[in-house]
Design a protein around this motif. Structure first.
Motif, PDB file in Angstrom:
ATOM      1  N   GLU A  35      48.833  78.463  46.151  1.00 18.13           N
ATOM      2  CA  GLU A  35      48.764  77.204  46.898  1.00 18.13           C
ATOM      3  C   GLU A  35      48.045  77.362  48.236  1.00 18.13           C
ATOM      4  N   ASP A  36      47.956  78.604  48.751  1.00 16.73           N
ATOM      5  CA  ASP A  36      47.262  78.839  50.013  1.00 16.73           C
ATOM      6  C   ASP A  36      45.747  78.871  49.858  1.00 16.73           C
ATOM      7  N   PHE A  37      45.259  78.885  48.632  1.00 20.10           N
ATOM      8  CA  PHE A  37      43.823  78.933  48.379  1.00 20.10           C
ATOM      9  C   PHE A  37      43.279  77.608  47.857  1.00 20.10           C
ATOM     10  N   VAL A  38      44.131  76.817  47.238  1.00 20.87           N
ATOM     11  CA  VAL A  38      43.709  75.527  46.698  1.00 20.87           C
ATOM     12  C   VAL A  38      43.349  74.589  47.857  1.00 20.87           C
ATOM     13  N   PRO A  39      42.260  73.802  47.728  1.00 22.51           N
ATOM     14  CA  PRO A  39      41.938  72.816  48.775  1.00 22.51           C
ATOM     15  C   PRO A  39      43.146  71.934  49.099  1.00 22.51           C
ATOM     16  N   ALA A  40      43.298  71.596  50.360  1.00 22.76           N
ATOM     17  CA  ALA A  40      44.497  70.903  50.836  1.00 22.76           C
ATOM     18  C   ALA A  40      44.831  69.665  50.022  1.00 22.76           C
ATOM     19  N   ALA A  41      43.820  68.881  49.639  1.00 16.75           N
ATOM     20  CA  ALA A  41      44.063  67.638  48.907  1.00 16.75           C
ATOM     21  C   ALA A  41      44.631  67.881  47.510  1.00 16.75           C
ATOM     22  N   LEU A  42      44.481  69.126  47.001  1.00 17.25           N
ATOM     23  CA  LEU A  42      44.928  69.440  45.644  1.00 17.25           C
ATOM     24  C   LEU A  42      46.116  70.404  45.635  1.00 17.25           C
ATOM     25  N   ARG A  43      46.713  70.627  46.791  1.00 14.44           N
ATOM     26  CA  ARG A  43      47.752  71.663  46.908  1.00 14.44           C
ATOM     27  C   ARG A  43      48.924  71.421  45.957  1.00 14.44           C
ATOM     28  N   GLN A  44      49.267  70.176  45.725  1.00 11.17           N
ATOM     29  CA  GLN A  44      50.381  69.869  44.829  1.00 11.17           C
ATOM     30  C   GLN A  44      50.051  70.206  43.376  1.00 11.17           C
ATOM     31  N   LEU A  45      48.760  70.436  43.085  1.00 14.50           N
ATOM     32  CA  LEU A  45      48.329  70.750  41.720  1.00 14.50           C
ATOM     33  C   LEU A  45      48.035  72.241  41.550  1.00 14.50           C
ATOM     34  N   ALA A  46      48.457  73.048  42.500  1.00  9.33           N
ATOM     35  CA  ALA A  46      48.093  74.471  42.508  1.00  9.33           C
ATOM     36  C   ALA A  46      48.507  75.208  41.240  1.00  9.33           C
ATOM     37  N   PHE A  47      49.576  74.761  40.585  1.00 15.03           N
ATOM     38  CA  PHE A  47      50.112  75.510  39.448  1.00 15.03           C
ATOM     39  C   PHE A  47      49.960  74.770  38.124  1.00 15.03           C
ATOM     40  N   VAL A  48      49.171  73.707  38.121  1.00 14.26           N
ATOM     41  CA  VAL A  48      48.954  72.934  36.904  1.00 14.26           C
ATOM     42  C   VAL A  48      48.034  73.710  35.963  1.00 14.26           C
ATOM     43  N   ASP A  49      48.278  73.611  34.671  1.00  9.98           N
ATOM     44  CA  ASP A  49      47.514  74.347  33.661  1.00  9.98           C
ATOM     45  C   ASP A  49      46.201  73.624  33.355  1.00  9.98           C
ATOM     46  N   THR A  50      45.303  73.625  34.341  1.00  8.61           N
ATOM     47  CA  THR A  50      44.014  72.964  34.162  1.00  8.61           C
ATOM     48  C   THR A  50      43.038  73.503  35.194  1.00  8.61           C
ATOM     49  N   GLU A  51      41.750  73.281  34.956  1.00  9.13           N
ATOM     50  CA  GLU A  51      40.746  73.597  35.957  1.00  9.13           C
ATOM     51  C   GLU A  51      40.803  72.540  37.055  1.00  9.13           C
ATOM     52  N   LEU A  52      40.635  72.978  38.306  1.00  9.41           N
ATOM     53  CA  LEU A  52      40.678  72.052  39.437  1.00  9.41           C
ATOM     54  C   LEU A  52      39.273  71.828  39.986  1.00  9.41           C
ATOM     55  N   PRO A  53      38.920  70.565  40.299  1.00  8.80           N
ATOM     56  CA  PRO A  53      37.597  70.295  40.868  1.00  8.80           C
ATOM     57  C   PRO A  53      37.499  70.854  42.285  1.00  8.80           C
ATOM     58  N   LEU A  54      36.364  71.494  42.577  1.00  6.36           N
ATOM     59  CA  LEU A  54      36.179  72.086  43.895  1.00  6.36           C
ATOM     60  C   LEU A  54      35.072  71.391  44.675  1.00  6.36           C
ATOM     61  N   SER A  55      33.833  71.509  44.195  1.00  3.89           N
ATOM     62  CA  SER A  55      32.695  70.931  44.892  1.00  3.89           C
ATOM     63  C   SER A  55      31.569  70.735  43.895  1.00  3.89           C
ATOM     64  N   GLY A  56      31.042  69.515  43.837  1.00  5.29           N
ATOM     65  CA  GLY A  56      29.974  69.244  42.886  1.00  5.29           C
ATOM     66  C   GLY A  56      30.445  69.525  41.461  1.00  5.29           C
ATOM     67  N   GLU A  57      29.721  70.414  40.778  1.00  3.77           N
ATOM     68  CA  GLU A  57      30.076  70.774  39.409  1.00  3.77           C
ATOM     69  C   GLU A  57      31.110  71.889  39.348  1.00  3.77           C
ATOM     70  N   ARG A  58      31.420  72.480  40.466  1.00  2.81           N
ATOM     71  CA  ARG A  58      32.294  73.655  40.477  1.00  2.81           C
ATOM     72  C   ARG A  58      33.740  73.292  40.197  1.00  2.81           C
ATOM     73  N   LYS A  59      34.375  74.139  39.404  1.00  2.00           N
ATOM     74  CA  LYS A  59      35.791  73.987  39.109  1.00  2.00           C
ATOM     75  C   LYS A  59      36.472  75.339  39.216  1.00  2.00           C
ATOM     76  N   ALA A  60      37.706  75.333  39.689  1.00  2.00           N
ATOM     77  CA  ALA A  60      38.509  76.551  39.700  1.00  2.00           C
ATOM     78  C   ALA A  60      39.041  76.791  38.292  1.00  2.00           C
ATOM     79  N   LEU A  61      39.056  78.031  37.875  1.00  2.00           N
ATOM     80  CA  LEU A  61      39.591  78.370  36.565  1.00  2.00           C
ATOM     81  C   LEU A  61      41.077  78.028  36.484  1.00  2.00           C
ATOM     82  N   ALA A  62      41.546  77.733  35.283  1.00  2.00           N
ATOM     83  CA  ALA A  62      42.978  77.516  35.074  1.00  2.00           C
ATOM     84  C   ALA A  62      43.726  78.818  35.339  1.00  2.00           C
ATOM     85  N   PRO A  63      44.977  78.748  35.828  1.00  2.00           N
ATOM     86  CA  PRO A  63      45.724  79.959  36.161  1.00  2.00           C
ATOM     87  C   PRO A  63      45.822  80.964  35.017  1.00  2.00           C
ATOM     88  N   ARG A  64      46.031  80.491  33.778  1.00  2.00           N
ATOM     89  CA  ARG A  64      46.175  81.427  32.662  1.00  2.00           C
ATOM     90  C   ARG A  64      44.876  82.169  32.371  1.00  2.00           C
TER      91      ARG A  64
END
Length: 216
Positions: A35-64
């Motif tokens: 949760e300390d690395f996820v962008p502030a607006a998405l902090r509540q989604l830090a542990f969700v099993d999905t890719e998170l949008p970061l910037s433009g086309e970039r997405k963070a990988l799912a935790p698994r």
């Protein structure tokens, strides 16, 4: 939100069922606060099993996926690692606890700055963030014991393969939707071996040249 409970649920319900059973990896996932690395607006989604949008086309990988990659790469304490696609810096932090030093390349200047600050706050001192084109890697620091691509590619660029030392390995998700493979490639004195670990689909790593296509 109870982050500790959410972290526990992430490990037990998402990551263990994906055959991540290495105790050192599971311990790190409990230690490093995603949760300390996820962008502030998405902090509540830090542990969700999905890719998170970061910037433009970039997405963070799912935790698994991050956990499975960390387990597959088997980084040792004396090793130097190249990460392509720093993103939010969470996987970078996990790698830093395993490696001697991590060199991470991020093309997006804002993401690179965010990751640097998050890593600094988390006390990761053995990491260098390089802001620049993903396909270039960090030739000045090559060769690397291990190279990790944090996003899918149609083909692994030769420039990145060239930065793996003999006896080293490269981990990447390779292919086109819906048929992508997590591949572990090992460099030998005479060439390369490739082990397919699993089939999955993850977002593209922007900035890498796609192979030419033909239309009729």
């Amino acid at each position: 939100m109870n982050f500790e409970q959410a972290r526990f649920n992430m490990i037990e319900q998402q990551i263990r069922p994906w055959d991540v059973l290495d105790s050192s990896v599971l311990e790190l996932l409990s230690l490093v606060r995603r949760e300390d690395f996820v962008p502030a607006a998405l902090r509540q989604l830090a542990f969700v099993d999905t890719e998170l949008p970061l910037s433009g086309e970039r997405k963070a990988l799912a935790p698994r996926v991050e956990a499975r990659m960390l387990q597959a790469l088997k980084v040792l304490r004396h090793e130097k690692v190249l990460e392509i696609g720093t993103g939010m810096g969470y996987l970078t932090a996990l790698l830093s606890h395993k490696a001697q030093h991590v060199h991470s390349v991020e093309a997006d200047a804002e993401l690179a700055a965010h990751a640097r600050e998050s890593l600094r706050r988390s006390g990761c001192v053995n990491v260098t963030i390089h802001q620049g084109p993903a396909q270039d890697g960090v030739m000045a620091e090559a060769p690397f014991d291990a190279v990790l691509l944090c996003g899918s590619v149609a083909e692994v660029p030769q420039a990145l393969l060239d930065q793996v030392k003999v006896g080293g390995r490269l981990l990447a998700v390779v292919g086109e939707e819906p048929a992508m493979q997590l591949q572990l490639r090992r460099r030998t004195a005479t060439g390369w071996t490739t082990e397919v670990l699993l089939e999955t689909v993850v977002a593209r790593l922007p900035g890498l040249q796609e192979p030419a296509t033909f239309t009729f």
